[in-house]
Motif scaffolding. Structure first.
Motif, PDB file in Angstrom:
ATOM      1  N   LYS A 117       1.283 -17.953 -21.558  1.00  0.00           N
ATOM      2  CA  LYS A 117       1.946 -19.298 -20.976  1.00  0.00           C
ATOM      3  C   LYS A 117       2.827 -19.896 -21.934  1.00  0.00           C
ATOM      4  O   LYS A 117       2.864 -19.821 -23.018  1.00  0.00           O
ATOM      5  CB  LYS A 117       0.700 -20.161 -20.883  1.00  0.00           C
ATOM      6  N   ASP A 138       6.565 -21.219 -16.855  1.00  0.00           N
ATOM      7  CA  ASP A 138       6.245 -22.035 -15.863  1.00  0.00           C
ATOM      8  C   ASP A 138       7.427 -22.197 -14.930  1.00  0.00           C
ATOM      9  O   ASP A 138       7.442 -22.130 -13.575  1.00  0.00           O
ATOM     10  CB  ASP A 138       5.911 -23.233 -16.292  1.00  0.00           C
ATOM     11  N   ASP A 185       8.158 -20.442 -11.205  1.00  0.00           N
ATOM     12  CA  ASP A 185       8.512 -21.344  -9.953  1.00  0.00           C
ATOM     13  C   ASP A 185       9.678 -20.945  -9.659  1.00  0.00           C
ATOM     14  O   ASP A 185       9.859 -21.061  -8.187  1.00  0.00           O
ATOM     15  CB  ASP A 185       8.373 -22.849 -10.494  1.00  0.00           C
ATOM     16  N   ARG A 190       0.581 -23.245  -5.984  1.00  0.00           N
ATOM     17  CA  ARG A 190       0.328 -22.626  -7.407  1.00  0.00           C
ATOM     18  C   ARG A 190       1.506 -22.779  -8.317  1.00  0.00           C
ATOM     19  O   ARG A 190       1.858 -22.309  -9.084  1.00  0.00           O
ATOM     20  CB  ARG A 190       0.370 -21.055  -7.206  1.00  0.00           C
ATOM     21  N   ASN A 235       4.130 -24.693 -10.808  1.00  0.00           N
ATOM     22  CA  ASN A 235       3.915 -24.930 -12.193  1.00  0.00           C
ATOM     23  C   ASN A 235       4.470 -26.364 -12.358  1.00  0.00           C
ATOM     24  O   ASN A 235       3.797 -27.291 -12.918  1.00  0.00           O
ATOM     25  CB  ASN A 235       4.262 -24.269 -13.261  1.00  0.00           C
TER      26      ASN A 235
END
Length: 216
Positions: free
Chosen positions: A113, A118, A122, A185, A187
């Motif tokens: 992560k 993120d 996206d 979902r 981020n």
């Protein structure tokens, strides 16, 4: 390290590598994700260089077109960026983005992560929904010679990673198995806001599709 030149060279490499790619996973897909990622990055505290490279290389060798081999993409990116003398930390971050960006049926835990992942994730998911997402979905379904819709084959929301990868279900099922799940979902806050509009468009499309299917 001339970051601008590295981005330019990366663009040329990706264009050349994906010159004959399937229409939903070609250079123009990369271009849209790259542009969206830069837009989303404006409101996030991220390393823009990593975001741009992650977006440019995220689908350099999609495993769907390489017999399921998920290491082709990371290897290509690592080799090319190393040839440009990009620092090891940046290369590893980009490789981690490539390895962890995929939906994979939605049941796989992300092993890495970062704020940069993120943003790129996206941007990639944004290209899977809305008008572009619908076009890409049917393009890939046609590429795989799948049925458009079969009422006798329901969507399966409990597939394993392997079942998801090997599915031959009609294209409409993919809306329920992936596309309609992506809105929730996202981020980033900017990503969530953008996804709302595209999600709503898909729902309108499906409502019209079912009416026309019944000859109305």
């Amino acid at each position: 390290m001339d970051k601008e030149k590295i981005i330019e060279q990366s663009i040329e490499f990706v264009k050349k590598t994906l010159a004959n790619a399937e229409g939903g996973h070609d250079w123009f897909h990369i271009y849209r994700v790259w542009k969206s990622a830069k837009h989303l990055a404006i409101s996030e505290d991220v390393d823009l260089f990593v975001v741009e490279l992650g977006a440019l290389f995220h689908d350099i060798a999609d495993s769907k077109f390489h017999n399921g081999d998920e290491e082709v993409g990371p290897r290509l990116a690592q080799e090319f960026l190393s040839s440009l003398a990009v620092d090891g930390e940046t290369i590893q971050h980009v490789v981690n983005i490539i390895r962890n960006i995929s939906f994979k049926g939605g049941k796989e835990e992300q092993k890495f992560k970062s704020p940069e992942l993120d943003v790129v994730q996206d941007a990639d998911r944004m290209d899977a929904i809305g008008a572009i997402g619908i076009a890409r979905t049917f393009n890939y379904g046609g590429h795989k010679n799948r049925a458009i819709y079969d009422p006798s084959i329901p969507a399966d929301l409990n597939m394993s990673k392997e079942e998801y990868k090997n599915s031959t279900a009609p294209t409409i099922n993919h809306f329920y198995e992936k596309l309609l799940l992506l809105k929730d979902r996202m981020n980033t806050e900017a990503g969530k806001a953008m996804a709302e509009k595209r999600h709503a468009f898909m729902l309108l499309y499906l409502a019209e599709f079912y009416e026309e299917w019944e000859g109305k």
